[in-house]
Write a protein that holds these residues in place. Structure first.
Motif, PDB file in Angstrom:
ATOM      1  N   LYS A   1     -95.895 -17.181  40.987  1.00 42.26           N
ATOM      2  CA  LYS A   1     -95.474 -16.912  39.615  1.00 42.26           C
ATOM      3  C   LYS A   1     -94.453 -17.943  39.145  1.00 42.26           C
ATOM      4  O   LYS A   1     -94.506 -18.416  37.998  1.00 42.26           O
ATOM      5  CB  LYS A   1     -94.898 -15.499  39.521  1.00 42.26           C
ATOM      6  CG  LYS A   1     -94.605 -15.031  38.096  1.00 42.26           C
ATOM      7  CD  LYS A   1     -94.186 -13.573  38.076  1.00 42.26           C
ATOM      8  CE  LYS A   1     -93.929 -13.087  36.658  1.00 42.26           C
ATOM      9  NZ  LYS A   1     -93.525 -11.663  36.636  1.00 42.26           N
ATOM     10  N   GLN A   2     -93.526 -18.314  40.022  1.00 43.00           N
ATOM     11  CA  GLN A   2     -92.525 -19.315  39.661  1.00 43.00           C
ATOM     12  C   GLN A   2     -93.158 -20.690  39.447  1.00 43.00           C
ATOM     13  O   GLN A   2     -92.820 -21.406  38.499  1.00 43.00           O
ATOM     14  CB  GLN A   2     -91.453 -19.391  40.750  1.00 43.00           C
ATOM     15  CG  GLN A   2     -90.602 -18.139  40.856  1.00 43.00           C
ATOM     16  CD  GLN A   2     -89.658 -18.169  42.045  1.00 43.00           C
ATOM     17  OE1 GLN A   2     -89.820 -18.969  42.962  1.00 43.00           O
ATOM     18  NE2 GLN A   2     -88.666 -17.283  42.026  1.00 43.00           N
TER      19      GLN A   2
ATOM     20  N   SER B   1     -96.156 -21.313  38.470  1.00 42.01           N
ATOM     21  CA  SER B   1     -97.146 -21.324  37.399  1.00 42.01           C
ATOM     22  C   SER B   1     -96.573 -20.991  36.026  1.00 42.01           C
ATOM     23  O   SER B   1     -97.327 -20.948  35.038  1.00 42.01           O
ATOM     24  CB  SER B   1     -98.270 -20.329  37.728  1.00 42.01           C
ATOM     25  OG  SER B   1     -98.872 -20.671  38.959  1.00 42.01           O
ATOM     26  N   THR B   2     -95.289 -20.757  35.941  1.00 38.72           N
ATOM     27  CA  THR B   2     -94.680 -20.469  34.652  1.00 38.72           C
ATOM     28  C   THR B   2     -94.938 -21.621  33.684  1.00 38.72           C
ATOM     29  O   THR B   2     -94.685 -22.778  34.003  1.00 38.72           O
ATOM     30  CB  THR B   2     -93.166 -20.244  34.811  1.00 38.72           C
ATOM     31  OG1 THR B   2     -92.945 -19.106  35.644  1.00 38.72           O
ATOM     32  CG2 THR B   2     -92.506 -20.015  33.458  1.00 38.72           C
ATOM     33  N   GLY B   3     -95.469 -21.279  32.524  1.00 35.80           N
ATOM     34  CA  GLY B   3     -95.787 -22.291  31.522  1.00 35.80           C
ATOM     35  C   GLY B   3     -97.255 -22.654  31.453  1.00 35.80           C
ATOM     36  O   GLY B   3     -97.723 -23.146  30.420  1.00 35.80           O
TER      37      GLY B   3
ATOM     38  N   LYS C   1     -96.611 -15.885  29.228  1.00 34.60           N
ATOM     39  CA  LYS C   1     -95.861 -15.100  30.202  1.00 34.60           C
ATOM     40  C   LYS C   1     -96.533 -13.766  30.522  1.00 34.60           C
ATOM     41  O   LYS C   1     -96.659 -13.387  31.692  1.00 34.60           O
ATOM     42  CB  LYS C   1     -94.446 -14.865  29.679  1.00 34.60           C
ATOM     43  CG  LYS C   1     -93.547 -14.098  30.629  1.00 34.60           C
ATOM     44  CD  LYS C   1     -92.140 -13.950  30.053  1.00 34.60           C
ATOM     45  CE  LYS C   1     -91.234 -13.166  30.999  1.00 34.60           C
ATOM     46  NZ  LYS C   1     -89.863 -13.029  30.428  1.00 34.60           N
TER      47      LYS C   1
ATOM     48  N   LEU D   1     -99.763 -14.237  32.581  1.00 34.35           N
ATOM     49  CA  LEU D   1     -99.474 -14.541  33.981  1.00 34.35           C
ATOM     50  C   LEU D   1     -99.054 -13.281  34.728  1.00 34.35           C
ATOM     51  O   LEU D   1     -99.466 -13.048  35.872  1.00 34.35           O
ATOM     52  CB  LEU D   1     -98.385 -15.607  34.069  1.00 34.35           C
ATOM     53  CG  LEU D   1     -97.981 -16.052  35.474  1.00 34.35           C
ATOM     54  CD1 LEU D   1     -99.176 -16.631  36.230  1.00 34.35           C
ATOM     55  CD2 LEU D   1     -96.841 -17.072  35.408  1.00 34.35           C
ATOM     56  N   ALA D   2     -98.261 -12.433  34.088  1.00 40.74           N
ATOM     57  CA  ALA D   2     -97.836 -11.178  34.714  1.00 40.74           C
ATOM     58  C   ALA D   2     -99.024 -10.258  34.969  1.00 40.74           C
ATOM     59  O   ALA D   2     -99.109  -9.599  36.018  1.00 40.74           O
ATOM     60  CB  ALA D   2     -96.801 -10.481  33.827  1.00 40.74           C
TER      61      ALA D   2
END
Length: 465
Positions: free
Chosen positions: A123-124, A126-128, A132, A135-136
């Motif tokens: 998750k960290q 792939s942020t962006g 958001k 992704l969650a």
């Protein structure tokens, strides 16, 4: 407007289960192959096969459907996954048209999963890449299915899979593999590829011998089917995928020279021969030359389960073998011989839709028509699909040199008038209105197919193409 892009084939349905390993240096620049296990990515690819994107009746679905894990909660999660937009694309406009595969966020997400220690790490990383909330949602679904994967797939196959993977890792240490990879690198104009690191990915495949292999960025992915012990075959498939990577990463000057040679070649179908080159060269190198290097014998059977890729690869194999033996880089002389073989051995291919539609730009009136077309012609290398028919889509299609397919509705004459504005030659083809179908070759040597469907598209109409 719906816009879908599908590259290679297949090309992007991936399953990664990797074991940490590294091929060491020999004298000079030699390639490194990282072989590693990634539980986050393994879970993701398992879930993809359970979702609506998976092939019907695949081995993962057979294990999951009807099991104690097949609950309404997980069914809802799979439906939610199907609704997620994971494919965003960026291209490399400085390269010649169609010579370099555009990058997709789905690939970057899968590579992040491969390199991540856990889903928090993923998750960290792939942020962006995705909004958001999207992704969650993806991470929640993976968390829900992680214990399912462990129980149904990994735990039952763990001991056998580790033995298979260890055998493949040891085989990849063999000097013959390193030497062959060096020759492939030179063939594609990359004498310095020995300084690169490539991710060699395998995954356990339960109760099936039919598997897919694919490549993107620096990753080669292939299955280790349950009970499989033919490691030379598996490694030749891996080197096939490496050949795709090397082809895609050819220097831009080499790509320009090769494409110019294809455009200037006078034989009928030279451009479609170019569109076949990526798969043909990878098959000739991996399933042909690499298998010979690994076993001492040329495979007498089929090299690829697609007749166009298989037959073209075998036709160019002697030329490929000569270039490898002489440490030569693919050049305009190779292109001339390749086109000569294509035109002389397979002239009928220019009239076979199954071949021409492998590299296609499809515009259809509805998603249902586009889905039926894809069902009838599932094999793709590079493909665009757009719905509905719009001026913007027609303009984009006109500038493409892929095979162009228009599926229009007879009950909506405005669609045909729009198409005629971008392809005026349609006005001179009355059989389109009488027979509901026409085709012709354009000035750029690509084909244009037009179907005028009465009501929804019918399978029997597509069978006539």
């Amino acid at each position: 407007m719906r816009f879908k892009v599908d590259y290679l084939s297949g090309m992007r349905t991936l399953l990664f289960l990797l074991l940490a390993g590294l091929i060491g240096h020999t004298a000079g620049a030699t390639p490194y192959f990282n072989v590693r296990f990634s539980r986050p990515l393994a879970v993701h690819l398992f879930v993809q096969q359970l979702s609506g994107n998976g092939r019907p009746g695949n081995s993962f679905q057979k294990l999951y459907t009807g099991s104690r894990f097949d609950t309404p909660e997980r069914a809802a999660a799979l439906t939610d996954l199907d609704s997620l937009q994971l494919d965003y694309t960026y291209e490399f406009p400085q390269y010649p048209e169609l010579s370099k595969i555009p990058m997709q966020t789905r690939d970057l997400l899968q590579r992040n999963l491969l390199l991540s220690a856990d889903l928090t790490d993923f998750k960290q990383r792939s942020t962006g890449l995705l909004p958001k909330l999207d992704l969650a949602r993806l991470v929640r679904t993976l968390e829900l299915f992680a214990p399912v994967y462990d129980t149904l797939v990994y735990a039952p196959l763990e001991a056998q899979f580790n033995q298979q993977l260890q055998a493949c890792t040891q085989a990849l240490h063999r000097p013959v593999v390193v030497d062959f990879f060096r020759k492939m690198s030179v063939f594609h104009g990359q004498s310095d590829s020995g300084t690169d690191t490539f991710q060699v990915a395998f995954y356990p495949l339960p109760k099936s011998r039919q598997f897919r292999a694919t490549a993107f960025a620096d990753c080669s992915v292939s299955a280790l089917p349950e009970g499989e012990r033919d490691y030379e075959m598996l490694l030749s498939v891996t080197l096939h995928e490496m050949a795709h990577i090397l082809y895609d990463e050819q220097p831009i000057t080499l790509k320009e020279q090769l494409q110019a040679a294809f455009r200037k070649n006078p034989v009928p179908g030279a451009w479609n021969a170019y569109l076949l080159l990526n798969e043909a060269q990878a098959t000739a190198l991996g399933n042909g030359a690499a298998f010979l290097a690994l076993t001492g014998e040329l495979d007498a059977g089929s090299w690829y389960n697609n007749k166009y890729r298989n037959e073209m690869a075998k036709a160019i194999y002697p030329t490929v073998a000569e270039y490898l033996a002489q440490n030569k880089t693919i050049d305009s002389a190779f292109v001339a011989d390749y086109c000569r073989l294509y035109a002389s051995k397979f002239p009928q291919w220019e009239n076979e839709a199954a071949h021409l539609f492998t590299n296609r730009f499809l515009i259809a009136s509805s998603d249902a028509d586009a889905a039926l077309f894809s069902q009838q012609f599932p094999v793709t290398a590079q493909s665009y699909t757009m719905t509905p028919v719009t001026p913007a889509g027609l303009e984009k299609m006109r500038s493409s040199t892929l095979t162009k397919i228009l599926v229009l509705e007879a009950e909506k004459p405005a669609q045909l008038r729009q198409a005629e504005a971008y392809f005026p030659m349609l006005k001179k083809h009355p059989e389109l209105r009488t027979k509901g179908f026409t085709k012709f070759r354009l000035a750029d040597q690509s084909w244009l197919y037009v179907v005028l469907a009465k009501g929804s598209l019918r399978q029997e109409v597509l069978q006539q193409l």
